[in-house]
Design a protein around this motif. Structure first.
Motif, mmCIF file in Angstrom:
data_model
loop_
_atom_site.group_PDB
_atom_site.id
_atom_site.type_symbol
_atom_site.label_atom_id
_atom_site.label_comp_id
_atom_site.label_asym_id
_atom_site.label_seq_id
_atom_site.Cartn_x
_atom_site.Cartn_y
_atom_site.Cartn_z
ATOM 1 N N THR A 7 137.098 -13.644 33.792
ATOM 2 C CA THR A 7 136.113 -12.606 34.092
ATOM 3 C C THR A 7 136.182 -11.510 33.030
ATOM 4 N N ARG A 33 128.798 -9.768 33.161
ATOM 5 C CA ARG A 33 127.719 -9.114 33.885
ATOM 6 C C ARG A 33 126.359 -9.390 33.268
ATOM 7 N N ASP A 34 126.298 -9.494 31.929
ATOM 8 C CA ASP A 34 125.021 -9.700 31.243
ATOM 9 C C ASP A 34 125.158 -10.848 30.245
ATOM 10 N N ARG A 49 126.787 -15.597 34.845
ATOM 11 C CA ARG A 49 126.646 -14.222 35.309
ATOM 12 C C ARG A 49 127.548 -13.943 36.510
ATOM 13 N N ASP A 51 128.732 -10.130 38.487
ATOM 14 C CA ASP A 51 128.854 -8.675 38.566
ATOM 15 C C ASP A 51 129.835 -8.354 39.683
ATOM 16 N N ASP A 54 129.176 -6.003 42.678
ATOM 17 C CA ASP A 54 128.197 -6.436 43.668
ATOM 18 C C ASP A 54 128.754 -7.647 44.412
ATOM 19 N N SER A 57 126.716 -10.760 44.274
ATOM 20 C CA SER A 57 126.849 -11.520 43.034
ATOM 21 C C SER A 57 128.115 -12.371 43.058
ATOM 22 N N THR A 86 129.424 1.901 44.627
ATOM 23 C CA THR A 86 128.573 0.733 44.452
ATOM 24 C C THR A 86 127.655 0.597 45.662
ATOM 25 N N ILE A 96 135.318 -2.879 41.156
ATOM 26 C CA ILE A 96 135.373 -3.822 40.034
ATOM 27 C C ILE A 96 136.781 -4.331 39.772
#
Length: 265
Positions: A7, A33-34, A49, A51, A54, A57, A86, A96
């Protein structure tokens, strides 16, 4: 072929870790994340992807995983960011650095065959984990204090995960690592007096390259280390990583239970 999931692999320590693992011929999934902003390193690699801020996600990512996973490396993290929550109601560091990886690990456990490596920090020794206020709702917010808290949570998570794995008879190992002070972009949110201090001190104490900071993570992921080990750097500019001395915490089980309730793991 060994399969790794890293990650936060789009930059910094995560990118170096993914690159070095791929160079050994392993299959590496870079969770970022992107994905549009990340180029996968050469080899059997894939960018997906994720995140961690979230939980939706996280659940979507885990639901899409098929097959075995040898090693999960919980590397993604933030440091000293301004106070924010968040969409799930968690303070950003805890979301996170702890809650996201906690849920991800639990959801992927049925697929795991080797080990879980969670990246902590030497600053974890300064952290406190008040179980009644993990999201800084009743305390004056400290950006660095929130980071230290989340990194201590990483160690408690590793400790309790290993206990549960052992009790269940599984051979999967839970291991923690810290990179020392490596030159990455993690410190970019420092502000005020702390920013001025770090401009003077940071060049004196930081590893010269992110590659040195990644060594303990790589050793924790591939070396012969026991469950609940804590791997740190072997020196300022590299050297064989070493096992750090650490103490177990009595509230590791309680943090797990609170985290499971909050994330609905």
């Amino acid at each position: 072929m060994t399969t790794y999931l890293v990650t936060g692999a789009g930059s910094g320590l995560g990118a170096v870790t993914a690159r070095e693992l791929a160079a050994t011929g392993a299959s590496v999934v870079l969770a970022v994340r992107d994905p549009a902003r990340v180029t996968a390193p050469p080899g059997d690699t894939e960018v997906r992807r994720l995140d961690l801020a979230d939980l939706g996600s996280v659940r979507e990512f885990a639901a899409g995983w098929a097959g075995d996973l040898d090693v999960l490396i919980n590397n993604a993290g933030v440091m000293a960011v301004p106070y924010a929550k968040t969409a799930d109601g968690f303070e950003t560091h805890m979301a996170i650095n702890h809650f996201g990886p906690f849920l991800l690990t639990n959801l992927l456990l049925p697929h795991l065959t080797g080990r879980v490596v969670t990246v902590s920090s030497g600053l974890a020794r300064l952290g406190k984990v008040p179980l009644g206020d993990l999201n800084w709702e009743r305390r004056r917010y400290s950006a660095l204090g929130a980071y230290n808290q989340s990194k201590l949570a990483n160690l408690l998570f590793t400790q309790e995960l290993q206990r549960r794995l052992t009790d269940s008879g599984r051979a999967v190992r839970a291991v923690a690592a810290h990179p020392g002070v490596a030159r990455t972009g993690l410190d970019r949110h420092f502000g005020g007096g702390l920013s001025l201090l770090m401009k003077v001190v940071y060049p004196l104490i930081a590893q010269k390259k992110a590659e040195y900071g990644a060594l303990p993570i790589l050793f924790a992921a591939t070396g012969d280390v026991p469950g609940n080990a804590y791997v740190g750097p072997g020196g300022r500019n590299g050297g064989r990583p070493r096992l750090e001395r650490r103490r177990d915490h009595r509230d590791a089980r309680e943090l797990w239970e609170v985290s499971a309730r909050l994330t609905r793991a």
